[in-house]
Design a protein around this motif. Sequence first.
Motif, PDB file in Angstrom:
ATOM      1  N   ARG A  11       0.813  -1.204   0.000  1.00 18.50           N
ATOM      2  CA  ARG A  11       0.000   0.000   0.000  1.00 18.50           C
ATOM      3  C   ARG A  11       0.853   1.264   0.000  1.00 18.50           C
ATOM      4  O   ARG A  11       1.949   1.290   0.526  1.00 18.50           O
ATOM      5  CB  ARG A  11      -0.908   0.016   1.239  1.00 18.50           C
ATOM      6  N   LYS A  12       0.276   2.311  -0.594  1.00 10.46           N
ATOM      7  CA  LYS A  12       0.861   3.656  -0.637  1.00 10.46           C
ATOM      8  C   LYS A  12       2.309   3.620  -1.104  1.00 10.46           C
ATOM      9  O   LYS A  12       3.244   3.939  -0.380  1.00 10.46           O
ATOM     10  CB  LYS A  12       0.742   4.315   0.737  1.00 10.46           C
ATOM     11  N   LEU A  13       2.498   3.232  -2.356  1.00  8.96           N
ATOM     12  CA  LEU A  13       3.827   3.088  -2.945  1.00  8.96           C
ATOM     13  C   LEU A  13       4.303   4.417  -3.542  1.00  8.96           C
ATOM     14  O   LEU A  13       3.734   4.910  -4.523  1.00  8.96           O
ATOM     15  CB  LEU A  13       3.827   2.026  -4.046  1.00  8.96           C
ATOM     16  N   ILE A  14       5.324   5.008  -2.928  1.00 11.26           N
ATOM     17  CA  ILE A  14       6.010   6.143  -3.544  1.00 11.26           C
ATOM     18  C   ILE A  14       7.018   5.569  -4.527  1.00 11.26           C
ATOM     19  O   ILE A  14       7.878   4.770  -4.161  1.00 11.26           O
ATOM     20  CB  ILE A  14       6.740   7.008  -2.506  1.00 11.26           C
ATOM     21  N   ILE A  15       6.930   5.983  -5.787  1.00  5.59           N
ATOM     22  CA  ILE A  15       7.811   5.457  -6.829  1.00  5.59           C
ATOM     23  C   ILE A  15       8.532   6.627  -7.487  1.00  5.59           C
ATOM     24  O   ILE A  15       7.903   7.453  -8.153  1.00  5.59           O
ATOM     25  CB  ILE A  15       7.031   4.634  -7.859  1.00  5.59           C
ATOM     26  N   VAL A  16       9.848   6.699  -7.262  1.00  2.00           N
ATOM     27  CA  VAL A  16      10.685   7.787  -7.772  1.00  2.00           C
ATOM     28  C   VAL A  16      11.533   7.222  -8.906  1.00  2.00           C
ATOM     29  O   VAL A  16      12.339   6.313  -8.698  1.00  2.00           O
ATOM     30  CB  VAL A  16      11.591   8.355  -6.665  1.00  2.00           C
TER      31      VAL A  16
END
Length: 240
Positions: A11-16
């Motif tokens: 859940r809530k994946l920050i993908i940079v």
Amino acid sequence: MKKVFLKAEWRKLIIVNYKIDKGVLKEHLPYKTEFDLWNNICYISLVGFMFLNTKVKGIRIPFHVNFEEVNLRFYVKHRDEITGAWKRGVVFFREIVPKRAIVLIANTIYQEKYNYMKMNHKCGISDDSLKISYAFKDHIWNSFNVTADIKDSPIKAGSEEEFITEHYWGYTKVNESKTSEYEVRHPRWNVYKVKSYNIHVDFERSYGKEFGYLNFEKPFSVFLAEGSEIKVMKGSDVKR
């Protein structure tokens, strides 16, 4: 029929996402895989997310059910020798979690590159924004965060978000003639529009000199995915 090894929610994946020269990654490319590009761009991604409701072979390991993960990964594809179909997957340089048992299981069974570190996360919600952050301590505290719209939306077909999230296999380079392969199953995700972000990660110290340039590089893109329930299937080997 392969058995389910692990069930959880991501859940809530920050993908940079950053552009990277394929030459930097060549020595890390697993046997019988090749780079998977989007619009002729080779990507490397810093990803932070929550592992929730985790079960290994149907069993909840006490104190190892809910935890953070941060990983650095790039994208590959492998042609199945039986079906001839392409399998699109990811290769991890390092996967950081705050749970020692997860490190032992993943590194032993899947020959992954998990490391134990102290970690934390924050999730804040206001009337019009969602604020998510992840942090890990590798000698110093590293962190990254986003502020995003409160409402998510489906990923558009043919988009960059689709390319990044629609990789359903994990590949690990065991040696020059053997690769570990496993499947991750999940439905299509929704994403939140990112309003702003901050990245305070020492890539050189955490991942090696070859990635030190990322300390000064502006991300090509940043987005926040909601995630879903996932299943990690029992792995196998790709070899001669």
